[in-house]
Write a protein that holds these residues in place. Structure first.
Motif, mmCIF file in Angstrom:
data_model
loop_
_atom_site.group_PDB
_atom_site.id
_atom_site.type_symbol
_atom_site.label_atom_id
_atom_site.label_comp_id
_atom_site.label_asym_id
_atom_site.label_seq_id
_atom_site.Cartn_x
_atom_site.Cartn_y
_atom_site.Cartn_z
ATOM 1 N N LEU A 79 -10.650 7.111 88.198
ATOM 2 C CA LEU A 79 -11.031 6.162 89.244
ATOM 3 C C LEU A 79 -12.551 6.016 89.298
ATOM 4 O O LEU A 79 -13.273 7.011 89.297
ATOM 5 N N HIS A 80 -13.004 4.775 89.352
ATOM 6 C CA HIS A 80 -14.443 4.507 89.414
ATOM 7 C C HIS A 80 -14.682 3.159 90.091
ATOM 8 O O HIS A 80 -13.749 2.382 90.302
ATOM 9 N N GLN A 81 -15.936 2.907 90.428
ATOM 10 C CA GLN A 81 -16.360 1.570 90.841
ATOM 11 C C GLN A 81 -17.272 1.022 89.749
ATOM 12 O O GLN A 81 -17.995 1.791 89.121
ATOM 13 N N ASP A 82 -17.260 -0.301 89.542
ATOM 14 C CA ASP A 82 -18.209 -0.916 88.616
ATOM 15 C C ASP A 82 -19.432 -1.308 89.436
ATOM 16 O O ASP A 82 -19.394 -2.285 90.167
ATOM 17 N N ARG A 83 -20.504 -0.518 89.286
ATOM 18 C CA ARG A 83 -21.658 -0.759 90.155
ATOM 19 C C ARG A 83 -22.969 -0.712 89.393
ATOM 20 O O ARG A 83 -24.028 -0.503 89.994
ATOM 21 N N TRP A 120 -12.355 0.643 94.065
ATOM 22 C CA TRP A 120 -12.110 1.738 93.113
ATOM 23 C C TRP A 120 -10.905 1.391 92.234
ATOM 24 O O TRP A 120 -9.931 0.812 92.719
ATOM 25 N N HIS A 121 -10.986 1.780 90.960
ATOM 26 C CA HIS A 121 -9.894 1.470 90.031
ATOM 27 C C HIS A 121 -9.943 2.416 88.840
ATOM 28 O O HIS A 121 -10.963 3.069 88.588
ATOM 29 N N GLY A 122 -8.841 2.469 88.106
ATOM 30 C CA GLY A 122 -8.783 3.341 86.934
ATOM 31 C C GLY A 122 -7.556 3.008 86.095
ATOM 32 O O GLY A 122 -6.766 2.116 86.444
ATOM 33 N N PHE A 144 -15.639 -8.632 81.000
ATOM 34 C CA PHE A 144 -16.779 -9.544 80.992
ATOM 35 C C PHE A 144 -17.522 -9.427 82.312
ATOM 36 O O PHE A 144 -16.916 -9.504 83.380
ATOM 37 N N ARG A 145 -18.830 -9.268 82.217
ATOM 38 C CA ARG A 145 -19.621 -9.145 83.435
ATOM 39 C C ARG A 145 -20.915 -9.945 83.333
ATOM 40 O O ARG A 145 -21.423 -10.182 82.247
ATOM 41 N N GLY A 146 -21.426 -10.290 84.477
ATOM 42 C CA GLY A 146 -22.807 -10.707 84.576
ATOM 43 C C GLY A 146 -23.577 -9.437 84.887
ATOM 44 O O GLY A 146 -23.482 -8.907 85.991
HETATM 45 FE FE FE Z 1 -14.121 -0.679 85.767
#
Ligand code: FE
Ligand code: MD6
Length: 216
Positions: A133-137, A189-191, A212-214
């Protein structure tokens, strides 16, 4: 929407809101699977998959590479985006047009206009690999969404709330499924649970995931 066919199984293409700002687009990438898999092969020739170290010194079970103007990397110094591949010192391979077109179509459908990703992280899971589990930050501007594309073996995706301890829902992500997520759910949060062994016609004993991210 029309039915889309993946392998022998008829797959209904359907769109489902999984949280405010987050949509699961079943089968959305199926028509592009050949271009996506060819693109991944070309990218991995120039920037091979590698298992990176976390700041805490653990080697990740998921192997990663990147394409686009910036790539996500981790080592003992921390998580960050880098314009170059630390393994080669060269810029990451360019993002193929088919990748960009798919990411823009998915975000437009989910209601995010004019998404311009500059980073595409490619995750490769062998059986036994997982992502806790993590956040994309690590991205600069959290108002921009993320698009995730799943290829190959199915995985169980955990999707929680804005606090680490919030309850977690589980979704099976199958070959061709896309998730678009942003707005109020951008920092959820996701994993990914431990990948089960299997043999997929398109990828063999692997799951591939594009995000895909900015970033910059
Ligand atoms: Fe992620
Ligand atoms: C994966 N995905 O599906 C890992 N992050 O392999 C992610 O960590 C992820 O799918 C942010 C948004 C969508 C994702």
């Amino acid at each position: 929407m029309t039915d889309l066919f993946g392998g022998n199984e008829p797959r209904q293409s359907a769109h489902q809101t999984i949280a405010p700002g987050a949509m699961l687009l079943r089968g959305f990438a199926l028509d592009d699977q050949r271009a996506l898999l060819d693109g991944i092969d070309r990218i991995a020739t120039a920037a091979p998959f590698r298992r990176m170290q976390t700041p805490g010194g653990h080697v990740m079970s998921v192997a990663m590479t990147n394409c686009g103007g910036a790539g996500w990397v981790t080592d003992r110094r921390g998580y960050r985006y880098s314009p170059t591949d630390p393994e080669t010192g060269r810029p990451w391979p360019a993002m193929p047009d088919a990748f960009l077109t798919l990411a823009r179509a998915a975000t437009a459908l989910a209601g995010y206009a004019d998404f311009r990703p500059d980073a595409c992280l490619i995750n490769r899971y062998a059986p036994g690999a997982r992502m806790s589990l993590h956040q994309d930050r690590d991205e600069r501007d959290m108002t921009r969404p993320i698009v995730s594309v799943s290829l190959g073996l199915p995985a169980t995706f955990q999707f929680g709330g804005l606090k680490r301890g919030d309850p977690v829902a589980k979704y099976a992500l199958l070959h061709g499924d896309c998730v678009v997520w942003g707005g109020p759910s951008r920092l959820c949060w996701h994993g990914v649970l431990t990948l089960k062994d299997g043999d997929h016609p398109a990828t063999g004993r692997l799951r591939l995931n594009l995000t895909f991210r900015g970033a910059m």
